[in-house]
Design an enzyme around this catalytic site. Structure first.
Site, mmCIF file in Angstrom:
data_model
loop_
_atom_site.group_PDB
_atom_site.id
_atom_site.type_symbol
_atom_site.label_atom_id
_atom_site.label_comp_id
_atom_site.label_asym_id
_atom_site.label_seq_id
_atom_site.Cartn_x
_atom_site.Cartn_y
_atom_site.Cartn_z
ATOM 1 C CB CYS B 112 39.647 -27.936 6.544
ATOM 2 S SG CYS B 112 39.741 -29.705 6.168
ATOM 3 C CB CYS B 115 39.795 -33.226 9.205
ATOM 4 S SG CYS B 115 41.096 -33.162 7.959
ATOM 5 C CB SER B 116 41.651 -29.576 11.322
ATOM 6 O OG SER B 116 42.420 -30.765 11.399
ATOM 7 C CB CYS B 117 43.462 -29.378 5.502
ATOM 8 S SG CYS B 117 43.240 -31.170 5.348
#
Lengths: 129, 210
Positions: B112, B115-117
């Site tokens: 991702c 961000c951090s999906c």
């Protein structure tokens, strides 16, 4: 959709090792779990959408990185908390001063709570009863 | 030594202390509880779920079933969200799951860049490195080098396809079933499917069987 700027991405890809971990703990400290759960609960209630959250968190991470933040991602939950606070302010559900005041009240309450007793907001010596 | 004991006791009386970030989280939480947006017991339930019930073992079960049952594999390919739900997995972070099947021609890698999906219901919460800026940048710019960092070398002819997760769509890699696993049960198969192999930075090995 805004993405990290190309020059910074190149620099990161070229020069910074990827931090590694085993299948270690999910949260390093309890406050991280609390902050995580708060975001999930607010999404479940429809206070903000998954996409709004991703944009808010992504923006916070990008900004911190551009300003010399941790490149190993170890400040991830700090950014998480900032993103949450800013999103709630943007939604008109909180104010910066309101959060400051409440955080100060919690710090005073913690100091005033005897060891072994639960820390309650009403333990704040300045609380209005 | 009584002076030392006294001092020790004194320290303990004041160990109720919030760091600034702890106080800030408590502040946000208590404000949202007061406004009625959050139920404190719901927060505890969410934490318990993510700490103990959701993790990469869920994804490993999905992969093992796909390896064992061609009809399930076909359903997983056609509609990842529905196929994952058949095993009881779903919810926040899993609204739209796409399963990316590795083939001899193509290896899949997920990232991702924003961000951090991450597909929480099947993989749990992302590891530290997945959230790190170097991984998020390098996976896109130099996927082969990224795999090398994880000790993975692919055959030269195998392409790498990088999938950039978003809040709406999250990916899980279905690795190829390794040779030497013929006749294994789904449990045995699941035991060799690592978290890293479902992100695409690892490969399952029959030697990891437990």
């Amino acid at each position: 959709m805004s993405r990290p700027d190309a020059a910074l991405a190149e620099a990161l890809a070229a020069g910074t090792p990827i931090p590694r971990d085993a299948e270690g703990p999910v949260f390093a400290e309890p406050w991280q779990a609390q902050a995580f759960a708060l975001v999930v609960a607010l999404q479940n209630r429809g206070v903000f959408s998954a996409d709004e959250w991703a944009q808010a968190l992504g923006g916070e991470i990008r900004e911190a990185l551009a300003n010399g933040g941790c490149r190993d991602g170890s400040d991830y939950y700090e950014r998480w908390c900032e993103a949450l606070e800013h999103l709630l302010i943007e939604k008109g559900l909180a104010s910066h001063d309101g959060v400051d005041a409440r955080a100060a009240a919690w710090e005073r309450a913690a100091e005033a709570t005897p060891h072994g007793k639960p820390i309650l907001l009403e333990n704040d010596p300045l609380a209005q009863h | 030594m009584s002076g030392h004991d006294h001092h020790h006791h004194h320290d303990h009386e004041h160990d109720n202390h919030f760091t600034p970030i702890e106080a800030r989280v408590k502040a946000l939480e208590s404000l949202m509880v007061e406004k009625g947006y959050v139920d404190p017991s719901a927060l505890d339930a969410i934490i318990d779920t993510y700490e103990t019930k959701i993790g990469p073992r869920n994804g490993a079960r999905v992969v093992a079933k796909a390896w064992s049952d061609p009809a399930y594999a076909a359903r997983l390919k056609a509609d990842g969200t529905a196929a994952v739900a058949e095993l009881g997995y779903g919810g926040r972070g899993g609204e739209h799951i796409v399963a990316c099947f590795n083939t001899p021609e193509e290896h899949n890698l997920i990232v991702c860049t924003l961000c951090s999906c991450y597909p929480w219901p099947v993989l749990g919460l992302p590891p530290v490195w997945y959230k790190s800026p170097p991984y998020r940048s390098k996976a896109v710019i130099d996927p082969r080098g990224t795999l090398a960092d994880f000790g993975v070398t692919l055959p030269e002819g195998q392409r790498i396809r990088v999938w950039d997760s978003t809040a709406e769509t999250r990916f899980i890699v279905v690795p190829m079933r390794p040779a030497g696993t013929e006749g294994w049960s789904e449990d045995e198969l699941a035991s060799i499917v690592s978290r890293d192999s479902m992100i695409g930075v690892g490969l399952p090995s029959p030697e990891d069987r437990s």
